[in-house]
Design a protein around this motif. Structure first.
Motif, mmCIF file in Angstrom:
data_model
loop_
_atom_site.group_PDB
_atom_site.id
_atom_site.type_symbol
_atom_site.label_atom_id
_atom_site.label_comp_id
_atom_site.label_asym_id
_atom_site.label_seq_id
_atom_site.Cartn_x
_atom_site.Cartn_y
_atom_site.Cartn_z
ATOM 1 N N ASP A 297 -4.303 4.415 -0.575
ATOM 2 C CA ASP A 297 -5.376 3.728 -0.362
ATOM 3 C C ASP A 297 -5.582 2.194 -0.819
ATOM 4 O O ASP A 297 -5.810 1.213 -0.425
ATOM 5 N N ARG A 298 -5.311 2.298 -2.104
ATOM 6 C CA ARG A 298 -5.352 1.083 -3.132
ATOM 7 C C ARG A 298 -4.596 0.093 -2.445
ATOM 8 O O ARG A 298 -4.706 -1.272 -2.410
ATOM 9 N N ALA A 299 -3.145 0.352 -2.056
ATOM 10 C CA ALA A 299 -2.256 -0.400 -1.517
ATOM 11 C C ALA A 299 -2.623 -0.897 -0.020
ATOM 12 O O ALA A 299 -2.258 -1.916 0.507
ATOM 13 N N ASP A 300 -3.449 -0.135 0.693
ATOM 14 C CA ASP A 300 -3.912 -0.487 1.961
ATOM 15 C C ASP A 300 -5.320 -1.407 1.890
ATOM 16 O O ASP A 300 -5.820 -1.601 2.932
ATOM 17 N N GLY A 301 -5.701 -1.540 0.705
ATOM 18 C CA GLY A 301 -6.734 -2.393 0.581
ATOM 19 C C GLY A 301 -8.066 -1.763 0.565
ATOM 20 O O GLY A 301 -9.251 -2.366 0.621
#
Length: 369
Positions: A297-301
């Protein structure tokens, strides 16, 4: 300070602020604020090493340092409760991740200095839909026990006092009245849940309505909260990639509920620092089921402000292949961590200094000595 933790000053020092202070925003064992090193997104910190290097002791010391000052939870992926369902719980409606989320939320909900309990309405709505997949009309006592534990995640010190009991009664009553055979009860439970969420006009009920509508974006739901929760339950029950998809949304629900607890000027003024989740034996299913969705999720913003500290048995893991890597002493003043584009780059792997023969930590009732 913290010399009993054997060269762990880079984590716990007050001056200059150690890594814990810089990520949490609070100095250990006190309410003194510290500027964030990573204000936009903290790294997911993983302590790496073999057995006997004090990783568990470090996590317990972090819990003791921040308990009562900021929301904090500690789970151990090797505990029995995360390795198999209880005898009465069908395996298709249980998973290590669901159990870990429930246990973590119960700890995070506890009041801290200057602020009351945190409610988890999004998480509880999802967990209730998942649990309902394992219920039948012949199991009302078990339904009541499981529903009560989930619904109590909504209770805070004031505006939800007594609400969980009333809500549970309405859910069970609606369930019993709706059943006409031995078929699945997921939809009646979800309908009862949404019915209670939409009652009332108080600020509390507005928050609960927001929790129900939060699921409308679930893939395939067509903007319908009811269909979203039905699909979540079906996907969880299906297992495999479908279950991992559902669990990712449950992890996201917990973090969204935490974000709500800090939303607004008033709430931020009462809650200092960031919430903290500690995961021992993160290589186990309960741990990986939290680590991997957060990193993705963090990589997906999809941002959150929770601080994660985990302990890994060993020095590498496929889920952490692109993680930043440092020895703990190198993080004493600044980590230099910058995430890349891959999910695993959102993590920071820290190797602990080896313990000397006379430096083995001793633990008494969970506290390092």
């Amino acid at each position: 300070m913290h010399t009993e933790l054997h060269s762990r000053g880079a984590l716990f020092d007050d001056e200059p602020p150690g890594l814990a202070s810089r990520l949490v925003g609070l100095r250990p064992y006190q309410l003194g604020a510290t500027p964030y090193e990573h204000p936009a997104e903290p790294p997911f910190v993983v302590f790496a090493g073999g057995r006997g290097q004090g990783k568990t002791t470090v996590l317990r010391a972090l819990r003791d340092a921040y308990r009562g000052h900021t929301p904090i939870a500690l789970i151990d992926g090797e505990e029995r409760q995360f390795t198999a369902p209880p005898p009465e719980r069908p395996a298709e409606s249980w998973s290590p991740v669901g159990q870990a989320l429930t246990t973590a939320a119960e700890q995070l909900a506890e009041p801290v200095k200057g602020a009351g309990r945190i409610g988890f309405p999004r998480l509880s709505a999802g967990l209730l839909a998942v649990a309902a997949a394992g219920w039948t009309e012949r199991e009302v006592p078990r339904i009541r026990r499981e529903a009560e534990r989930i619904l109590l995640l909504n209770e805070t010190d004031s505006w939800l006092s007594g609400f969980a009991g009333r809500w549970m009664g309405k859910v069970i009553s609606r369930l019993v009245a709706s059943m006409s055979g031995t078929g699945p009860v997921v939809e009646p439970i979800i309908e009862a849940t949404l019915e209670v969420f939409t009652e009332g006009v108080s600020p509390a009920h507005r928050r609960l309505r927001g929790a129900a509508t939060w699921y409308r974006d679930y893939p395939g739901a067509g903007d319908s909260p009811k269909m979203a929760l039905v699909l979540l339950s079906r996907h969880f029950r299906a297992g495999g990639d479908f279950r991992r998809h559902a669990e990712r949304h449950l992890v996201r629900a917990l973090l969204a509920d935490l974000e709500d607890a800090y939303a607004g000027v008033v709430q931020r003024s009462h809650r200092r620092g960031r919430p903290v989740l500690l995961i021992d034996n993160v290589q186990e299913p309960a741990g990986l089921g939290l680590l991997e969705p957060v990193l993705r999720d963090r990589a997906d913003g999809i941002r959150d402000q929770a601080v994660f500290f985990a302990a890994l048995r060993g020095y590498a893991h496929p889920a952490l292949r692109n993680a930043g890597r440092l020895a703990l002493p190198e993080a004493a003043r600044e980590t230099g961590w910058r995430p890349g584009t891959s999910p695993s780059s959102r993590a920071l792997l820290l190797s602990l200094p080896p313990l000397t023969p006379d430096g083995t930590p001793r633990v008494d009732e969970g506290r390092p000595r």
